[in-house]
Motif scaffolding. Sequence first.
Motif, PDB file in Angstrom:
ATOM      1  N   ILE A   2       0.850  -1.191   0.000  1.00 40.35           N
ATOM      2  CA  ILE A   2       0.000   0.000   0.000  1.00 40.35           C
ATOM      3  C   ILE A   2       0.886   1.241   0.000  1.00 40.35           C
ATOM      4  CG2 ILE A   2      -1.772   1.284   1.244  1.00 40.35           C
ATOM      5  CD1 ILE A   2      -2.621  -1.383   2.526  1.00 40.35           C
ATOM      6  N   ALA A   3       0.661   2.143  -0.943  1.00 42.68           N
ATOM      7  CA  ALA A   3       1.381   3.408  -1.003  1.00 42.68           C
ATOM      8  C   ALA A   3       0.721   4.413  -0.064  1.00 42.68           C
ATOM      9  CB  ALA A   3       1.387   3.946  -2.430  1.00 42.68           C
ATOM     10  N   LEU A   4       1.532   5.063   0.764  1.00 41.31           N
ATOM     11  CA  LEU A   4       1.048   6.062   1.716  1.00 41.31           C
ATOM     12  C   LEU A   4       1.631   7.419   1.364  1.00 41.31           C
ATOM     13  CD1 LEU A   4       1.671   4.128   5.070  1.00 41.31           C
ATOM     14  CD2 LEU A   4      -0.405   4.119   3.672  1.00 41.31           C
ATOM     15  N   LEU A   5       0.760   8.411   1.180  1.00 43.17           N
ATOM     16  CA  LEU A   5       1.246   9.768   0.935  1.00 43.17           C
ATOM     17  C   LEU A   5       0.291  10.780   1.530  1.00 43.17           C
ATOM     18  CD1 LEU A   5       0.791  10.533  -2.883  1.00 43.17           C
ATOM     19  CD2 LEU A   5      -0.027   8.455  -1.839  1.00 43.17           C
ATOM     20  N   GLU A  16       4.773  14.350  -8.615  1.00 40.66           N
ATOM     21  CA  GLU A  16       5.149  13.525  -9.767  1.00 40.66           C
ATOM     22  C   GLU A  16       6.355  12.650  -9.451  1.00 40.66           C
ATOM     23  OE1 GLU A  16       3.526  16.230 -13.488  1.00 40.66           O
ATOM     24  OE2 GLU A  16       5.563  16.557 -12.763  1.00 40.66           O
ATOM     25  N   ALA A  17       7.318  13.196  -8.727  1.00 39.62           N
ATOM     26  CA  ALA A  17       8.496  12.403  -8.364  1.00 39.62           C
ATOM     27  C   ALA A  17       8.120  11.259  -7.429  1.00 39.62           C
ATOM     28  CB  ALA A  17       9.548  13.304  -7.715  1.00 39.62           C
ATOM     29  N   VAL A  18       7.242  11.539  -6.476  1.00 37.34           N
ATOM     30  CA  VAL A  18       6.819  10.512  -5.530  1.00 37.34           C
ATOM     31  C   VAL A  18       5.983   9.437  -6.229  1.00 37.34           C
ATOM     32  CG1 VAL A  18       5.239  10.103  -3.589  1.00 37.34           C
ATOM     33  CG2 VAL A  18       6.991  11.864  -3.426  1.00 37.34           C
ATOM     34  N   LEU A  19       5.071   9.836  -7.092  1.00 35.49           N
ATOM     35  CA  LEU A  19       4.258   8.854  -7.807  1.00 35.49           C
ATOM     36  C   LEU A  19       5.137   7.930  -8.648  1.00 35.49           C
ATOM     37  CD1 LEU A  19       1.190  10.974  -8.986  1.00 35.49           C
ATOM     38  CD2 LEU A  19       1.340   9.428  -7.019  1.00 35.49           C
ATOM     39  N   ALA A  20       6.165   8.488  -9.269  1.00 34.79           N
ATOM     40  CA  ALA A  20       7.069   7.668 -10.071  1.00 34.79           C
ATOM     41  C   ALA A  20       7.824   6.669  -9.198  1.00 34.79           C
ATOM     42  CB  ALA A  20       8.044   8.555 -10.837  1.00 34.79           C
ATOM     43  N   GLU A  21       8.308   7.130  -8.045  1.00 35.16           N
ATOM     44  CA  GLU A  21       9.062   6.242  -7.157  1.00 35.16           C
ATOM     45  C   GLU A  21       8.154   5.165  -6.559  1.00 35.16           C
ATOM     46  OE1 GLU A  21      12.092   4.445  -5.094  1.00 35.16           O
ATOM     47  OE2 GLU A  21      12.181   5.904  -6.735  1.00 35.16           O
ATOM     48  N   ARG A  24       7.261   2.371  -8.979  1.00 42.28           N
ATOM     49  CA  ARG A  24       8.272   1.335  -9.230  1.00 42.28           C
ATOM     50  C   ARG A  24       8.042   0.095  -8.368  1.00 42.28           C
ATOM     51  NH1 ARG A  24      13.091   1.064  -8.456  1.00 42.28           N
ATOM     52  NH2 ARG A  24      13.325   2.386  -6.615  1.00 42.28           N
ATOM     53  N   HIS A  25       7.351   0.276  -7.242  1.00 42.32           N
ATOM     54  CA  HIS A  25       7.075  -0.833  -6.335  1.00 42.32           C
ATOM     55  C   HIS A  25       5.727  -1.501  -6.623  1.00 42.32           C
ATOM     56  CE1 HIS A  25      10.474   0.208  -3.624  1.00 42.32           C
ATOM     57  NE2 HIS A  25      10.232   1.440  -4.050  1.00 42.32           N
ATOM     58  N   SER A  26       5.020  -1.010  -7.623  1.00 41.25           N
ATOM     59  CA  SER A  26       3.734  -1.588  -8.049  1.00 41.25           C
ATOM     60  C   SER A  26       2.779  -1.807  -6.874  1.00 41.25           C
ATOM     61  CB  SER A  26       3.953  -2.913  -8.785  1.00 41.25           C
ATOM     62  OG  SER A  26       4.778  -2.727  -9.910  1.00 41.25           O
ATOM     63  N   PRO A  27       2.423  -0.733  -6.168  1.00 45.93           N
ATOM     64  CA  PRO A  27       1.514  -0.916  -5.030  1.00 45.93           C
ATOM     65  C   PRO A  27       0.146  -1.414  -5.476  1.00 45.93           C
ATOM     66  CG  PRO A  27       1.803   1.423  -5.517  1.00 45.93           C
ATOM     67  CD  PRO A  27       2.803   0.684  -6.359  1.00 45.93           C
ATOM     68  N   ASP A  28      -0.482  -2.189  -4.605  1.00 45.66           N
ATOM     69  CA  ASP A  28      -1.818  -2.703  -4.893  1.00 45.66           C
ATOM     70  C   ASP A  28      -2.882  -1.631  -4.687  1.00 45.66           C
ATOM     71  OD1 ASP A  28      -0.973  -5.529  -5.271  1.00 45.66           O
ATOM     72  OD2 ASP A  28      -0.439  -5.346  -3.146  1.00 45.66           O
ATOM     73  N   SER A  29      -2.610  -0.686  -3.800  1.00 43.24           N
ATOM     74  CA  SER A  29      -3.564   0.383  -3.530  1.00 43.24           C
ATOM     75  C   SER A  29      -2.824   1.602  -3.015  1.00 43.24           C
ATOM     76  CB  SER A  29      -4.631  -0.068  -2.520  1.00 43.24           C
ATOM     77  OG  SER A  29      -4.021  -0.464  -1.300  1.00 43.24           O
TER      78      SER A  29
END
Length: 246
Positions: A2-5, A16-21, A24-29
Amino acid sequence: MIALLSDVHGNLPALEAVLAELGRHSPDSWVFLGDAVGYGAWPSEVCLALRATRPLAVAGNHDLAVLGRVDPELFNPEAEEAVLWTRRVLTDAAKAFLEAMPLEAEVGGALPFHAVHGSPLDPAMRYILDLREAWRALGASRHPRLLVGHTHVAGLFVFEPGGRGSYLPLRPGEPQELDTGRLYVVNPGSVGQPRDGDPRAAAALLDPEKARILPLRVNYDVEAAGREILRAGLPPFFAFRLRLGI
């Protein structure tokens, strides 16, 4: 995964930089912990970029102020100015994204969390800055684990069931294991305006299966973000603080 921001605050280059990084980890959500707007010069663009991730998102105090649900006079004069500017430039599509965000949400799965911008005691405005406030927040939480933003500082409060607690900064390259017998307040830090002395954009990945938090810091074009703030006529201090991460 899970991506947390949280706390993008209209800073499109940082987002944009954070979304790209994170991508790369292919979060599920994706989980967004509030304050898409405020301070930065790209409020509409940020809202639409966040919307594209289909996040579980909760509203922050700046989001609510732009919508007229929080009085901007409660903010400092510069932040109030940013709210009024954002109201003038925000597109209908971006406004709709903000309007759809609830105050609280639940992150389900193998490791459930209660998600809120500030604190369950006051979802929009209350800060969790110390152990005492973190313990109070957990007492009002629906789960023994809480995801928050608002402070712009990446960190982790951890408590034994009896209340004895400690605080750990979240640093890139230092994963934090979560013991399911303990209580946690997790703050991934701010994408668009960090305040922990590190100007890099902050975010984190939550691995529910391994019960682990992976903190991330990402370089972005700070000078470009600052120049656009000045071009938009927003307070210069917003640009200055980006360079120092304060």
